[in-house]
Design an enzyme around this catalytic site. Structure first.
Site, PDB file in Angstrom:
ATOM      1  N   GLU A  46     -13.942 -53.755 -55.135  1.00  0.00           N
ATOM      2  CA  GLU A  46     -14.060 -53.632 -56.329  1.00  0.00           C
ATOM      3  C   GLU A  46     -15.419 -54.131 -57.011  1.00  0.00           C
ATOM      4  O   GLU A  46     -14.768 -55.122 -57.983  1.00  0.00           O
ATOM      5  CB  GLU A  46     -13.722 -52.064 -56.931  1.00  0.00           C
ATOM      6  N   CYS A  77     -19.594 -57.702 -48.848  1.00  0.00           N
ATOM      7  CA  CYS A  77     -19.230 -56.736 -49.668  1.00  0.00           C
ATOM      8  C   CYS A  77     -19.659 -56.375 -50.756  1.00  0.00           C
ATOM      9  O   CYS A  77     -19.830 -57.485 -51.082  1.00  0.00           O
ATOM     10  CB  CYS A  77     -18.524 -55.824 -48.698  1.00  0.00           C
ATOM     11  N   ILE A 126     -19.173 -50.097 -46.330  1.00  0.00           N
ATOM     12  CA  ILE A 126     -18.100 -49.099 -47.372  1.00  0.00           C
ATOM     13  C   ILE A 126     -19.306 -49.358 -48.087  1.00  0.00           C
ATOM     14  O   ILE A 126     -18.165 -50.115 -49.276  1.00  0.00           O
ATOM     15  CB  ILE A 126     -17.259 -50.138 -47.171  1.00  0.00           C
ATOM     16  N   ARG A 127     -19.439 -48.720 -48.759  1.00  0.00           N
ATOM     17  CA  ARG A 127     -20.314 -48.508 -50.366  1.00  0.00           C
ATOM     18  C   ARG A 127     -20.626 -49.943 -50.446  1.00  0.00           C
ATOM     19  O   ARG A 127     -20.360 -50.740 -51.968  1.00  0.00           O
ATOM     20  CB  ARG A 127     -18.981 -48.444 -51.484  1.00  0.00           C
ATOM     21  N   HIS A 162     -18.502 -55.328 -43.318  1.00  0.00           N
ATOM     22  CA  HIS A 162     -17.104 -56.150 -43.121  1.00  0.00           C
ATOM     23  C   HIS A 162     -17.397 -55.878 -41.769  1.00  0.00           C
ATOM     24  O   HIS A 162     -16.744 -55.226 -40.636  1.00  0.00           O
ATOM     25  CB  HIS A 162     -16.375 -54.295 -43.767  1.00  0.00           C
ATOM     26  N   GLU A 164     -15.264 -58.361 -41.039  1.00  0.00           N
ATOM     27  CA  GLU A 164     -13.197 -58.594 -40.765  1.00  0.00           C
ATOM     28  C   GLU A 164     -12.477 -57.110 -39.991  1.00  0.00           C
ATOM     29  O   GLU A 164     -11.381 -57.404 -39.242  1.00  0.00           O
ATOM     30  CB  GLU A 164     -13.244 -58.746 -41.970  1.00  0.00           C
TER      31      GLU A 164
HETATM   32  N1  GLN Z   1     -18.604 -50.539 -54.105  1.00  0.00           N
HETATM   33  C1  GLN Z   1     -18.025 -52.036 -53.922  1.00  0.00           C
HETATM   34  C2  GLN Z   1     -18.961 -52.292 -55.108  1.00  0.00           C
HETATM   35  O1  GLN Z   1     -19.898 -52.535 -55.636  1.00  0.00           O
HETATM   36  C3  GLN Z   1     -18.134 -52.406 -52.678  1.00  0.00           C
HETATM   37  C4  GLN Z   1     -17.433 -51.647 -51.737  1.00  0.00           C
HETATM   38  C5  GLN Z   1     -16.920 -52.974 -50.518  1.00  0.00           C
HETATM   39  O2  GLN Z   1     -16.585 -54.289 -51.065  1.00  0.00           O
HETATM   40  N2  GLN Z   1     -16.857 -52.516 -49.662  1.00  0.00           N
HETATM   41  O3  GLN Z   1     -18.501 -53.744 -55.989  1.00  0.00           O
END
Ligand code: GLN
Length: 190
Positions: A46, A77, A126-127, A162, A164
């Site tokens: 995050e 990410c 993932i988001r 990702h 990894e």
């Molecule tokens: N949504 C997260 C962000 O904005 C990132 C998500 C992730 O690293 N898988 O920080």
């Protein structure tokens, strides 16, 4: 020694993927952990939380100097957000929109193309953030559904997904190649 920013997020997964490449890693939480680091990985997680923890740990300026001096850094990410415009380190001419693909349930595996390769590979989002603009000498290394999802600018590698989490080692190999070429340059300069 590869440092993995270990304040929050997917640290273990990167540690495993680096050990598959034969690279030794160290978790980075404090300035002392940066000693003898020849490359650094910023994992997903995050980005707002990670940014707060970077500020309270006091490692921000030291990491910035290492990146400015040419140390290879790979953000995945949330880690890529830290290196983009508006992020704490702003080391790449890349603009991103956070959570651009919607909420957690919209997280998915997309199939993407890597520069110079015919077959597609699975990419875990993932988001994820979406790359909305690039400038300067940013090179696009991969796309998924037309979106730019892996980029390189000099010593900075960004993936919005990702790598990894899959067995594909293409991006880990690129990163290790950046590390080896930097360390061999430094060795030849004496
Ligand atoms: N949504 C997260 C962000 O904005 C990132 C998500 C992730 O690293 N898988 O920080």
């Amino acid at each position: 020694m590869i440092g993995i920013l270990a304040l929050q997020g997917g640290v273990e997964e990167h540690r495993h993927s680096m050990s598959r490449c034969g690279a030794a890693t160290r978790p980075v939480r404090r300035c002392e952990d940066l000693e003898n680091i020849c490359g650094m990985i910023l994992p997903g997680g995050e980005s707002t939380t990670i940014t707060k923890l970077i500020i309270s740990s006091g490692i921000g300026p030291s990491v910035r100097s290492l990146i400015d001096a040419g140390m290879p850094v790979w953000g995945t990410c949330a880690g890529s957000i830290l290196l983009s415009r508006g992020g704490i380190w702003e080391s790449a001419d890349v603009e991103m929109q956070r959570n651009a693909y919607g909420p957690q349930r919209e997280s998915r595996i997309r199939s993407g193309t890597i520069k110079g390769r015919l077959e597609k590979i699975p990419m875990v989002f993932i988001r994820a953030p979406r790359v909305v603009n690039i400038s300067g000498d940013v090179e696009v290394l991969a796309r998924a559904d037309g979106d730019m999802v892996a980029l390189r600018q000099r010593n900075v590698l960004l993936t919005t997904f990702h790598p990894e989490l899959t067995s594909e080692t293409y991006f880990a190999d690129i990163f290790m190649g950046m590390v080896y070429s930097r360390t061999s340059q430094a060795a030849s300069k004496g």
